[in-house]
Write a protein that holds these residues in place. Structure first.
Motif, PDB file in Angstrom:
ATOM      1  N   VAL A   1       0.838  -1.208   0.000  1.00 51.43           N
ATOM      2  CA  VAL A   1       0.000   0.000   0.000  1.00 51.43           C
ATOM      3  C   VAL A   1       0.868   1.251   0.000  1.00 51.43           C
ATOM      4  O   VAL A   1       0.648   2.190  -0.783  1.00 51.43           O
ATOM      5  N   LEU A   2       1.886   1.268   0.854  1.00 50.68           N
ATOM      6  CA  LEU A   2       2.720   2.462   0.986  1.00 50.68           C
ATOM      7  C   LEU A   2       3.679   2.619  -0.186  1.00 50.68           C
ATOM      8  O   LEU A   2       3.814   3.717  -0.748  1.00 50.68           O
ATOM      9  N   TRP A   3       4.346   1.532  -0.588  1.00 50.37           N
ATOM     10  CA  TRP A   3       5.305   1.617  -1.685  1.00 50.37           C
ATOM     11  C   TRP A   3       4.600   1.908  -3.012  1.00 50.37           C
ATOM     12  O   TRP A   3       5.058   2.759  -3.796  1.00 50.37           O
ATOM     13  N   GLY A   4       3.511   1.204  -3.282  1.00 49.72           N
ATOM     14  CA  GLY A   4       2.778   1.453  -4.521  1.00 49.72           C
ATOM     15  C   GLY A   4       2.244   2.870  -4.589  1.00 49.72           C
ATOM     16  O   GLY A   4       2.291   3.516  -5.641  1.00 49.72           O
ATOM     17  N   GLY A   5       1.743   3.385  -3.456  1.00 48.14           N
ATOM     18  CA  GLY A   5       1.252   4.754  -3.441  1.00 48.14           C
ATOM     19  C   GLY A   5       2.357   5.766  -3.673  1.00 48.14           C
ATOM     20  O   GLY A   5       2.172   6.747  -4.414  1.00 48.14           O
TER      21      GLY A   5
ATOM     22  N   TRP B   1      -3.160  -1.833  11.053  1.00 52.66           N
ATOM     23  CA  TRP B   1      -3.843  -1.875   9.754  1.00 52.66           C
ATOM     24  C   TRP B   1      -4.725  -0.645   9.568  1.00 52.66           C
ATOM     25  O   TRP B   1      -4.931  -0.195   8.435  1.00 52.66           O
ATOM     26  N   ALA B   2      -5.250  -0.098  10.667  1.00 46.26           N
ATOM     27  CA  ALA B   2      -6.024   1.143  10.559  1.00 46.26           C
ATOM     28  C   ALA B   2      -5.131   2.292  10.104  1.00 46.26           C
ATOM     29  O   ALA B   2      -5.538   3.132   9.290  1.00 46.26           O
ATOM     30  N   VAL B   3      -3.898   2.327  10.612  1.00 46.46           N
ATOM     31  CA  VAL B   3      -2.951   3.356  10.179  1.00 46.46           C
ATOM     32  C   VAL B   3      -2.641   3.204   8.691  1.00 46.46           C
ATOM     33  O   VAL B   3      -2.567   4.195   7.949  1.00 46.46           O
ATOM     34  N   VAL B   4      -2.473   1.958   8.244  1.00 49.14           N
ATOM     35  CA  VAL B   4      -2.200   1.700   6.832  1.00 49.14           C
ATOM     36  C   VAL B   4      -3.357   2.184   5.963  1.00 49.14           C
ATOM     37  O   VAL B   4      -3.148   2.777   4.894  1.00 49.14           O
ATOM     38  N   LEU B   5      -4.592   1.949   6.410  1.00 44.28           N
ATOM     39  CA  LEU B   5      -5.756   2.395   5.649  1.00 44.28           C
ATOM     40  C   LEU B   5      -5.759   3.910   5.487  1.00 44.28           C
ATOM     41  O   LEU B   5      -6.051   4.432   4.405  1.00 44.28           O
ATOM     42  N   VAL B   6      -5.438   4.632   6.548  1.00 45.53           N
ATOM     43  CA  VAL B   6      -5.431   6.094   6.486  1.00 45.53           C
ATOM     44  C   VAL B   6      -4.310   6.591   5.574  1.00 45.53           C
ATOM     45  O   VAL B   6      -4.531   7.451   4.695  1.00 45.53           O
ATOM     46  N   LEU B   7      -3.101   6.066   5.757  1.00 47.38           N
ATOM     47  CA  LEU B   7      -1.977   6.508   4.939  1.00 47.38           C
ATOM     48  C   LEU B   7      -2.190   6.151   3.462  1.00 47.38           C
ATOM     49  O   LEU B   7      -1.853   6.941   2.573  1.00 47.38           O
ATOM     50  N   GLY B   8      -2.728   4.965   3.216  1.00 46.48           N
ATOM     51  CA  GLY B   8      -2.992   4.569   1.830  1.00 46.48           C
ATOM     52  C   GLY B   8      -3.994   5.482   1.154  1.00 46.48           C
ATOM     53  O   GLY B   8      -3.840   5.843  -0.019  1.00 46.48           O
ATOM     54  N   THR B   9      -5.019   5.892   1.886  1.00 46.47           N
ATOM     55  CA  THR B   9      -6.010   6.811   1.330  1.00 46.47           C
ATOM     56  C   THR B   9      -5.380   8.165   0.997  1.00 46.47           C
ATOM     57  O   THR B   9      -5.654   8.754  -0.056  1.00 46.47           O
ATOM     58  N   LEU B  10      -4.517   8.656   1.873  1.00 46.87           N
ATOM     59  CA  LEU B  10      -3.855   9.937   1.621  1.00 46.87           C
ATOM     60  C   LEU B  10      -2.923   9.856   0.409  1.00 46.87           C
ATOM     61  O   LEU B  10      -2.870  10.792  -0.407  1.00 46.87           O
TER      62      LEU B  10
END
Length: 482
Positions: free
Chosen positions: A281-285, A412-421
């Motif tokens: 999620v983070l790298w692809g974004g 995983w909640a943190v990942v969801l927020v960062l991925g959305t941003l």
């Protein structure tokens, strides 16, 4: 009734093969006929869907002394319906793409049987109930996908396609080694039989590691994603749409199906898979945000969005029934919403690239005025990827967030927020470049008829799925978490 349903199912699965061959022999006059005929397949699946929801249809195919087992439950029927809708849209878009492309008729003619073979392979994967039938569907899907990537015939397309083929063959080798270990240890390839007799011993864990490695490679899950962006850079737009929406999802489907049957309580391995998803999620974004080419933005977005699906593993492993149910529903709703939105985004990007004749983001200047419908489609599709209401992406991420917080797995909640941003960052970067008016004007080429409407319908379907999400989610709840 079950015999009639079984016959209709296999007729529905096999129908794309002769339709694709029909377009191969007489492509100029038969392509529209193929698209219209394919439109009947979702209607057949809609007839099967409530019957699969009441209770799974199952059976076997006898080939000499070999029996291949199949099973149609609510999840498989929903995935089959999704596949048919996306492939129908890609076929309709492909008719206009043929008129727009500069290539000769022969490569476009070969697109249709490959698309038919891919449709059949995906259908087989959704209903397969043993490892041998899964392998047959997986290999046919891979060969058709590679063949479609090679269709442009350019040097870069051939290099990227052969690289993809090499990765796929390595994944297949790991798969076969894992299957051989399971067969030698437990004496069966049927999934229900394996679930009944297999124990979580060292042999099963090693076999599952091999199967997972091969499937993660085929699904382009971080860090095994190196082949994905190059193949999309040179692929035709309808091919990228099908591949990004469906092909990479099939390997994930197989992985989670096998894992739930063989190692459902392996929390350490599940967390490892979840961490891979979070990294994806983070790298692809980040890569999508930094990309200079529009198609690379969409391709790297696929890498990131696939990471959300991997969060299902830690949320399902050893979780309470309520958490597992939320995670299970969220996973498949996220997959469906992403499939519709990603196909729409690839098509919209293809329209922008064709009309401007350029590939860089800075060359999109002026498209907000000259190509408003294609740019709007890109934005509507991005609503689902960002997870904004009322889209399917919002509902899926909300369920994932609930499951994460209820289980105490707050990372995983943190990942969801960062991925959305991050998704918002690269989407608004594309839109910002499109609204620049001071740059020199392009000579915009007119789009072929229908190539702007098809992706818009897909993008709206992804948003609309969030409004009617209770229908597929109720079917998933009836089937429960396997």
């Amino acid at each position: 009734m079950s015999e009639a349903a079984s016959l209709l199912l296999w007729l529905t699965l096999a129908a794309p093969l002769p339709l694709g061959l029909l377009a191969l022999w007489k492509p100029p006059c038969q392509m529209r006929t193929v698209v219209l005929a394919t439109g009947a397949l979702p209607l057949a699946t809609l007839w099967l869907l409530p019957r699969a929801g009441e209770g799974a249809l199952h059976g076997s195919l006898a080939l000499g002394g070999l029996s291949l087992h199949w099973r149609l439950d609510a999840l498989a029927a929903l995935l089959l319906l999704l596949t048919q809708l996306v492939l129908l849209a890609s076929a309709a878009y492909g008719v206009g793409h043929r008129r727009a492309a500069l290539a000769a008729d022969a490569p476009h003619a070969r697109f249709w049987p490959l698309l038919g073979g891919l449709a059949f392979a995906l259908g087989v994967i959704w209903v397969a109930a043993d490892l041998l039938l899964l392998y047959a569907g997986l290999e046919l899907m891979g060969l058709c996908a590679v063949g479609m990537m090679l269709l442009p015939g350019k040097a870069e397309a051939i290099r990227a396609g052969l690289r993809y083929l090499l990765y796929a063959l390595v994944g297949s080798l790991a798969w076969l080694l894992g299957v051989a270990l399971l067969l030698g240890a437990w004496g069966t390839l049927e999934l229900s039989g394996l679930a009944a007799v297999a124990e979580p011993d060292a042999t099963t864990r090693i076999a599952m590691a091999l199967l997972a490695g091969g499937l993660l490679l085929k699904a382009a899950i971080f860090p095994l994603h190196g082949w994905l962006a190059p193949v999309h850079a040179s692929a035709w737009t309808p091919v990228s749409a099908v591949h990004g929406a469906l092909v990479v999802k099939a390997s994930f489907f197989i992985l989670i199906t096998l894992w739930r049957r063989l190692l459902p309580e392996a929390e350490g391995a599940a967390w490892a898979l979840g961490l891979l998803g979070a990294a994806a999620v983070l790298w692809g974004g980040l890569k999508a945000w930094r990309a200079d080419s529009l198609k690379q933005v969409v391709a790297w977005s696929t890498v990131g969005q696939l990471g959300y699906l991997m969060l299902a593993f830690p949320l399902l492993a050893g979780a309470a029934a309520s958490v597992a149910s939320l995670a299970w529903q969220a996973t498949w709703l996220q997959l469906a919403g992403h499939a519709l939105a990603k196909a729409a985004m690839f098509m919209a990007a293809g329209n922008l690239l064709f009309s401007t004749g350029a590939s860089r983001l800075v060359d999109l200047a002026g498209t907000s005025r000259r190509l408003p419908l294609s740019l709007m489609t890109f934005g509507v599709a991005a609503v689902t990827l960002m997870g904004l209401p009322p889209s399917a992406g919002f509902t899926a991420k909300w369920l994932l967030l609930q499951a994460s917080l209820e289980s105490g797995q707050w990372p995983w909640a943190v990942v969801l927020v960062l991925g959305t941003l991050l998704t918002a960052a690269y989407v608004f970067r594309v839109l910002r470049c499109s609204f620049v008016e001071e740059a020199p004007r392009h000579e915009f080429h007119p789009l072929p008829r229908g190539t702007d409407l098809t992706p818009l319908l897909l993008a709206l379907a992804a948003v609309g799925l969030g409004l009617v999400a209770e229908w597929p989610l109720s079917l998933l709840r009836q089937g429960g978490v396997p």
